[in-house]
Each structure stands twice: as structure tokens, then as C-alpha cells.
Motif scaffolding. Sequence first.
Motif, mmCIF file in Angstrom:
data_model
loop_
_atom_site.group_PDB
_atom_site.id
_atom_site.type_symbol
_atom_site.label_atom_id
_atom_site.label_comp_id
_atom_site.label_asym_id
_atom_site.label_seq_id
_atom_site.Cartn_x
_atom_site.Cartn_y
_atom_site.Cartn_z
ATOM 1 N N SER A 110 8.362 -12.951 3.691
ATOM 2 C CA SER A 110 7.096 -13.306 3.823
ATOM 3 C C SER A 110 6.889 -13.546 5.089
ATOM 4 C CB SER A 110 7.318 -14.530 3.226
ATOM 5 O OG SER A 110 5.722 -14.646 2.444
ATOM 6 N N GLY A 152 -7.050 -9.488 0.856
ATOM 7 C CA GLY A 152 -7.408 -10.367 -0.364
ATOM 8 C C GLY A 152 -6.135 -10.800 -1.125
ATOM 9 N N SER A 153 -5.944 -11.491 -2.340
ATOM 10 C CA SER A 153 -5.123 -11.564 -2.868
ATOM 11 C C SER A 153 -4.071 -11.567 -3.056
ATOM 12 C CB SER A 153 -5.287 -12.833 -4.700
ATOM 13 O OG SER A 153 -5.861 -11.169 -5.301
ATOM 14 N N GLY A 154 -4.028 -10.550 -2.976
ATOM 15 C CA GLY A 154 -2.224 -10.113 -2.778
ATOM 16 C C GLY A 154 -1.394 -10.726 -1.710
ATOM 17 N N PHE A 155 -2.400 -9.897 -0.510
ATOM 18 C CA PHE A 155 -1.786 -10.351 0.719
ATOM 19 C C PHE A 155 -1.344 -11.936 0.800
ATOM 20 C CE2 PHE A 155 -2.190 -11.256 5.069
ATOM 21 C CZ PHE A 155 -1.220 -10.863 5.902
ATOM 22 N N GLU A 156 -2.347 -12.937 0.053
ATOM 23 C CA GLU A 156 -2.170 -14.125 0.004
ATOM 24 C C GLU A 156 -0.925 -14.458 -0.890
ATOM 25 O OE1 GLU A 156 -2.092 -16.462 -2.109
ATOM 26 O OE2 GLU A 156 -1.894 -18.297 -0.471
ATOM 27 N N SER A 157 -0.204 -13.759 -1.714
ATOM 28 C CA SER A 157 1.108 -14.181 -1.814
ATOM 29 C C SER A 157 2.041 -13.430 -2.293
ATOM 30 C CB SER A 157 0.422 -13.036 -3.813
ATOM 31 O OG SER A 157 1.558 -13.023 -4.688
ATOM 32 N N THR A 158 1.961 -13.112 -0.581
ATOM 33 C CA THR A 158 3.767 -11.984 -0.487
ATOM 34 C C THR A 158 3.557 -12.618 0.748
ATOM 35 O OG1 THR A 158 1.864 -10.267 0.318
ATOM 36 C CG2 THR A 158 3.854 -9.327 -1.346
ATOM 37 N N VAL A 159 2.332 -13.511 1.571
ATOM 38 C CA VAL A 159 2.560 -14.120 2.369
ATOM 39 C C VAL A 159 3.039 -15.522 2.760
ATOM 40 C CG1 VAL A 159 1.873 -12.264 4.183
ATOM 41 C CG2 VAL A 159 0.830 -14.132 3.860
ATOM 42 N N ARG A 160 2.621 -16.145 0.775
ATOM 43 C CA ARG A 160 2.463 -17.698 1.067
ATOM 44 C C ARG A 160 3.555 -18.176 1.496
ATOM 45 N NH1 ARG A 160 3.902 -21.374 -3.280
ATOM 46 N NH2 ARG A 160 4.668 -19.761 -4.695
ATOM 47 N N LEU A 161 4.954 -17.504 1.491
ATOM 48 C CA LEU A 161 5.936 -18.224 2.169
ATOM 49 C C LEU A 161 6.036 -18.386 3.104
ATOM 50 C CD1 LEU A 161 8.892 -16.940 -0.580
ATOM 51 C CD2 LEU A 161 7.731 -19.337 -0.695
ATOM 52 N N ALA A 162 5.422 -17.614 3.961
ATOM 53 C CA ALA A 162 5.341 -17.286 6.110
ATOM 54 C C ALA A 162 4.953 -18.865 6.759
ATOM 55 C CB ALA A 162 4.502 -16.565 6.025
#
Lengths: 285, 285
Positions: free
Chosen positions: B188, B210-220
Motif C-alpha cells: 500500500s 475511485g474507491s478502488g484506489f482508496e481501498s488499496t492505498v488506505r494503509l499508506a
Amino acid sequence: MNVFVIGIGLIGGSMAKDIKRLNPNANIFGIDNNASHLEEALTLNLIDSKASYDDLQSAEIVIVSIPVDAMLSELPRILNHVNDDCVVFDAGSTKATLCKNLDDHPKRRNFLACHPIAGTEFSGPSAAIDGLYQGKTNIICEVEKTAFKLQEKALELFQQLGMRIRYMNPEAHDKHIAYVSHLSHISSFMLGKTVIEKEKNERDIFDMAGSGFESTVRLAKSSPAMWTPIFEQNKENVVETLEEYIQNLEAFKQLLLKNDYEGIYDQMNNTNKIKEILKGIPLNK
Amino acid sequence: MNVFVIGIGLIGGSMAKDIKRLNPNANIFGIDNNASHLEEALTLNLIDSKASYDDLQSAEIVIVSIPVDAMLSELPRILNHVNDDCVVFDAGSTKATLCKNLDDHPKRRNFLACHPIAGTEFSGPSAAIDGLYQGKTNIICEVEKTAFKLQEKALELFQQLGMRIRYMNPEAHDKHIAYVSHLSHISSFMLGKTVIEKEKNERDIFDMAGSGFESTVRLAKSSPAMWTPIFEQNKENVVETLEEYIQNLEAFKQLLLKNDYEGIYDQMNNTNKIKEILKGIPLNK
């Protein structure tokens, strides 16, 4: 208003739902080469009737939400069937190949190249949800190639759905979207693969994985049939993003091997600013 | 019941909240080397009073939720201060180094090595939430080294909080958690870094993500101060997971370069089974 949705899954189905809710008098026709999806869409009231390409002459708006490889063969055929006052728009995640493909079509002016940045990891008619497009961005490419009146008709619909519009050329779209969407999907799929390979006993993953893991591998649930042609059409940009991503991971690994924990801290600290960037992204859930 | 929380942020603060709600008579004492966090914890009613190590002699339960490097220096000192009937447990994301470090401590029997798999990407007292631990897994290591009665006391609390328990040895814990948690954080962070580097104009990311990107980089968004020592302590396992992840990404890139789209489809299709695996993971939001 006669609206045709070609490909009645998450994207087309969600659009159909909103259109019907906002325009109770709209007639929604569905076309899909998957007969059971079409039947399901009827049962779920996403569409009012099934239809075929021959019925397209009565269409006022045609929404094409099919995999991007099918888009290349189907859009020229669809355009052949529509009348002069009908606007046809797509919802594909790649734009350059499609736009080039349609450039010489006699009905190019009836087509608007769109990419609504909205979706979930689910697919099929049952994945359709209300309000999916509210507050989302719709990227429109080569707007100048679409007839004025038809641009207006489509924009009115997008406004009704609550979308904001950004104009971009197809090449810039494909390059940027590789970073913020296509790469995320690959990182997620390969993360899922790495963990599944290692943890043969799936029960262990289940027990130890938390919401952080769930979040990073969420996109690995996405449809391979939809994503394979996206990666194919955007191969060049996707390979470039992958190379940069792999380089960054490799550099992080090297910092670990060199015990450079100050460097590791800095990398994470600098990336923390993603917080601010993400604040404005509308979520689906 | 005198409960001390040492390190009053997301993890300790959420635990304090639940304990107070479930045991209105509990006295919650807070210890933190960050004076403003401690003040904030008082204002937010996470704790009833501030305290110091000298007060620990009256403690019945001590929760240590501090970065894993501080854990190595602080836990021996904390154990020195507690009485024989007090159970001290940690909440760190690494277990092997800590357990080895405490192996010869005269009060080893007062310590229970824990890893509650719960959290969000936020930190500090204001990030504390109710019910964070409900339905979550708590991994306990070397349970046999803790006094029976103190095991019981801690397990009673964990049951109250709604956690399910898994027993594991510290080495197995660190190896598995590298895959399902530590690697997710690196993937992430590096995804965020890759995109930020490319898109100097942050407005572009914001508009297209979009929300897909948000989800994958949330932990960053996670705290570098917390994660740097985790990667340091679990270096060997983390490097191994990173190597496998990079190999998988590289192989995916090669499939793209060879135009092997059947291979790409298969990779995604095989990874789709993550759907089933993820079904049981409890989410925070």
C-alpha cells in the motif's frame, strides 16, 4: 424516453436503476449476450423489456457497458443501428484504442466516449446499486467529435445522476488511469496470489487477516473477464506503472536489507500525504 | 479493578473505552510519554487519571500498546513494578524478539504475549473507537509461560471484549503475520509512493481515483513511527514476503509483455478465490 442498456451488469444496471428512479416514465431496454443476466435484470426490475440491435432505431440514449474488447466489435455495429438523434456512450476503462477504432465511423458524431469512475469489486445484474454515480467523476474524451445536441443530452443525464465531468484526451486518460486504477488492481491481485500461495491452509489466513488485508486485496475479487482486455488495451502504460511499482518495492527491500530504518521511515512519512489526497474521493461504502 | 493502559492511542484507547463501558467501576489509569496524548485521553474520558510507573504496584491489569521498539525497553521495566497478581499484556505486531527478550525476566509469569488483530489506519487517542475488538482475533503466544490465574484473568477480559483466541508460537506468528499484515502495508505504501511520484499535480489523482484506489492505498496513511520498528523486528520474514510479491508482479509483467492474456486471465481467476477466504474477516467499517 427510450434508454437502451447494452451489457446489464454492475455499471449498466446501476445506471438503469438511477435513470428509472429519476425518470419514472423512461422505458429501459436491455440487451445482453448472457441470457441469464438479461432474465435476472428483468426480475430485478433493472430493465422493462429485453431487446435486440434491431430495436435500437427507437433509442434516444444507448449506454454500452460491456468488456472493452467486446466494445471494439460491438460499438460500430450499435452505431450503425441508431437514429441521428440518439446518443451512444460507453463506460469503458480504456479510451485510446476505442476512440481510434471509431474515428472514421459515419456515425461518430452520435458517440460520446466516457469513463465513469465508479464501481465495486462485484459484477453482474445483482451487483447493481442505487446512487453509484452520485459525486463520482465521469471522464469524457474527444468531446468535440460528438454532435452538440447529443453532448447536451448526455450531460443532462450525467448531471441528473450527480456526476462531475472532466474532459481529457484518450491518451492522457489511459496513462493516468493506469496509475490510479489499473495498477491498484494488479497490486491487489498479486498480493492475494502471494498470500494464497504461501498459506495453503486457508484457515490460517482467515484467522490472522484483519481489515487492513481485506482492504488491500478487495480488488482481487474483480472479474477477470472484464480486466484482461483492459490490461491488453492499456498494455504499454500498465507495464510502465508496474515497472515503477516493482522498482519502489525493490528499493524498500534494499533499505530493509541495509538496515536503513531512517530511510524506511522517510519513505512512509512522505507517502502519508496520501491522506490529504484521498480526502476528496467519494466512497461506495 | 485498576487497569493501566501504557500508550494511550488507537489500540490502548479503544480497549480502555470498552473496558470502562463494560465495567463502570473500573479505574483506568493512563501512562504515555506523549504529554499531550495523555491530556487528550483525559479529555476524551478514555482514562480516569494520569499515572506513572511508580503507581503500577496497584495495577491488576496492565495493557501495553506502544511501538514494538519501545516495547523491548519498557516491558522489562513495567514488569519490575507490578505485583504478583497483576497480568501485563502487550498488543504488538511482532512477537519473536519480544518473547525472547523477556524469557529470563523474573516476572515472566506475569506477562501474556498478545496480538489483537484489530486497528484502523488512524492513530492517537482521538482514533480510539468503541467495539474495535468485537469479533476480532487475538493471537496469544507462549501461553504456557504465563501463570494460570493470570491467563484466566486476561482471557476473561478478552471474552468480555468479544475476541476469539488463537494460540501460536512467536515464530509462526511473525511468519504468517508478515504475509497477511506487514506485506499489505508495504504494498500500500509503495503503491501510494508510485502514484504520488508520477502525478505531481495532485488534483489529477484526486479527480481520477475511485474507491478502488482508496481501498488499496488506505494503509499508506498508517503511522511510520509504529511501522518502522515492526519492519525492523520482522525483517527476515518481511523480506521473504516482499521477494515473493515482487516475483509475482514481475511474472505478471512478463505475461503482459508476451501478450499471454490467457495466462493473465488465469492468474486473476485463480486469485478470485480470495472472495471466499475474505468472507469471514470482520471489518471495522
